[in-house]
Write a protein that holds these residues in place. Sequence first.
Motif, mmCIF file in Angstrom:
data_model
loop_
_atom_site.group_PDB
_atom_site.id
_atom_site.type_symbol
_atom_site.label_atom_id
_atom_site.label_comp_id
_atom_site.label_asym_id
_atom_site.label_seq_id
_atom_site.Cartn_x
_atom_site.Cartn_y
_atom_site.Cartn_z
ATOM 1 N N ALA A 180 1.128 -1.157 -0.400
ATOM 2 C CA ALA A 180 -0.077 0.059 -0.012
ATOM 3 C C ALA A 180 0.747 0.866 0.158
ATOM 4 C CB ALA A 180 -1.000 -0.026 1.215
ATOM 5 N N LEU A 181 1.587 1.231 -0.060
ATOM 6 C CA LEU A 181 2.914 2.368 0.090
ATOM 7 C C LEU A 181 2.249 3.266 -1.092
ATOM 8 C CD1 LEU A 181 6.371 0.913 0.924
ATOM 9 C CD2 LEU A 181 5.187 2.543 2.072
ATOM 10 N N ARG A 182 2.487 3.994 -0.880
ATOM 11 C CA ARG A 182 2.436 5.425 -2.175
ATOM 12 C C ARG A 182 3.565 6.634 -2.287
ATOM 13 N NH1 ARG A 182 -2.760 6.409 -3.047
ATOM 14 N NH2 ARG A 182 -2.572 8.424 -3.874
ATOM 15 N N VAL A 183 5.037 5.537 -1.913
ATOM 16 C CA VAL A 183 6.046 6.150 -2.476
ATOM 17 C C VAL A 183 6.697 4.605 -3.200
ATOM 18 C CG1 VAL A 183 6.414 8.068 -0.958
ATOM 19 C CG2 VAL A 183 7.038 5.550 -0.256
ATOM 20 N N PRO A 184 8.154 5.839 -4.169
ATOM 21 C CA PRO A 184 8.060 4.174 -4.781
ATOM 22 C C PRO A 184 9.219 3.501 -4.030
ATOM 23 C CG PRO A 184 8.990 6.383 -5.463
ATOM 24 C CD PRO A 184 8.217 6.809 -4.452
ATOM 25 N N ALA A 185 9.479 2.472 -3.428
ATOM 26 C CA ALA A 185 10.384 0.935 -3.306
ATOM 27 C C ALA A 185 10.785 -0.300 -3.471
ATOM 28 C CB ALA A 185 8.667 0.183 -2.574
ATOM 29 N N GLY A 204 8.528 -4.605 -2.677
ATOM 30 C CA GLY A 204 8.731 -2.991 -3.910
ATOM 31 C C GLY A 204 8.202 -2.754 -4.979
ATOM 32 N N ASN A 205 7.949 -2.039 -6.094
ATOM 33 C CA ASN A 205 8.062 -1.874 -6.967
ATOM 34 C C ASN A 205 9.194 -1.854 -8.118
ATOM 35 O OD1 ASN A 205 7.160 1.111 -5.419
ATOM 36 N ND2 ASN A 205 5.964 0.343 -7.198
ATOM 37 N N ARG A 206 10.397 -2.469 -7.277
ATOM 38 C CA ARG A 206 11.384 -3.032 -8.248
ATOM 39 C C ARG A 206 12.545 -4.012 -7.507
ATOM 40 N NH1 ARG A 206 13.306 0.389 -12.859
ATOM 41 N NH2 ARG A 206 10.755 1.303 -13.076
#
Length: 312
Positions: A180-185, A204-206
Amino acid sequence: MNADALKELEARVRDLEGTAKTTGQNLDAALTPLRAEVQRLRDLRPPPTRWERVQLARAAGRPTALDYVDRLCTEFTELHGDRRFGDDPALIGGPARWQGMPVMLILQQKGRDTKSKIKRRFGSANPEGFRKAVRLMDLADKFRLPVVALVDTQGAYPGLEAEERGQGWAIAESIRRMLALRVPAVCVVIGEGGSGGALAVAVGNRVLIQENAWYSVISPEGAASIIWKDAAQAPLAAEALKLTAPDLLELGIVEEIIPEPTGGAHQDADAAAIPVGEAVTRHLRELMALSADELLAQRGERFRNLGAFTES
């Protein structure tokens, strides 16, 4: 002989690259043939077996999460406690600057010597460690700080006290919160990535992985004990699990393999840190161009697609 020549050439390339960066000189004429020779010698090496890579991920002296922080970060401020039970030394983190970029760090820290490894339970977190990670993610969202997670654990701590304090629930909460993070991970497996203990901070996103790290639903010894009732069959289990960086890249579980110095990251921590820093910074910059909604959608789609298949 090839290994010695390769190490020497790699050192020369690093020296020239450092000189070029420091002085601003264009040294491509000297660097290009050296890089080509480095690549030629690398191609001559037989690739390590899966079990050999597992051993390299556990090699004495392999850089820990804090070793990378020391080399790549400034202004790291460790935050303690989960605000429910206590502080877990196996999972640490806090705000820092990653090569000048403000980030929130989440680190699985194994320890650097026998005493610190015992204190940190070899990177195996109790529930309060994962709840601390959730707290750090909450702060990351609040202050718009991208998250960088360095993963290095054989798994969550399996002790009685961990179960009494809700280990499975804590891992699930951490996975849910990271999704649910709204920042890059950006997450990097820097050594061992075992089971839910690793996944809890790797949504993470990556997801990147070092060349000789491994990432799997279970350790080879654990799989061998279950399937063959014999932990000595771990090399066979490692082959079956397909847990190495090349396997994971082929399966789409990671986005990039980060190269290590010849012989493994434990041979030269300074050299190992350089490509880690470059890869994380590059991915962070790409992700920071996305909106919060786009980051959420991309992350969710990424994990929904894992294991997808079609039947002919």
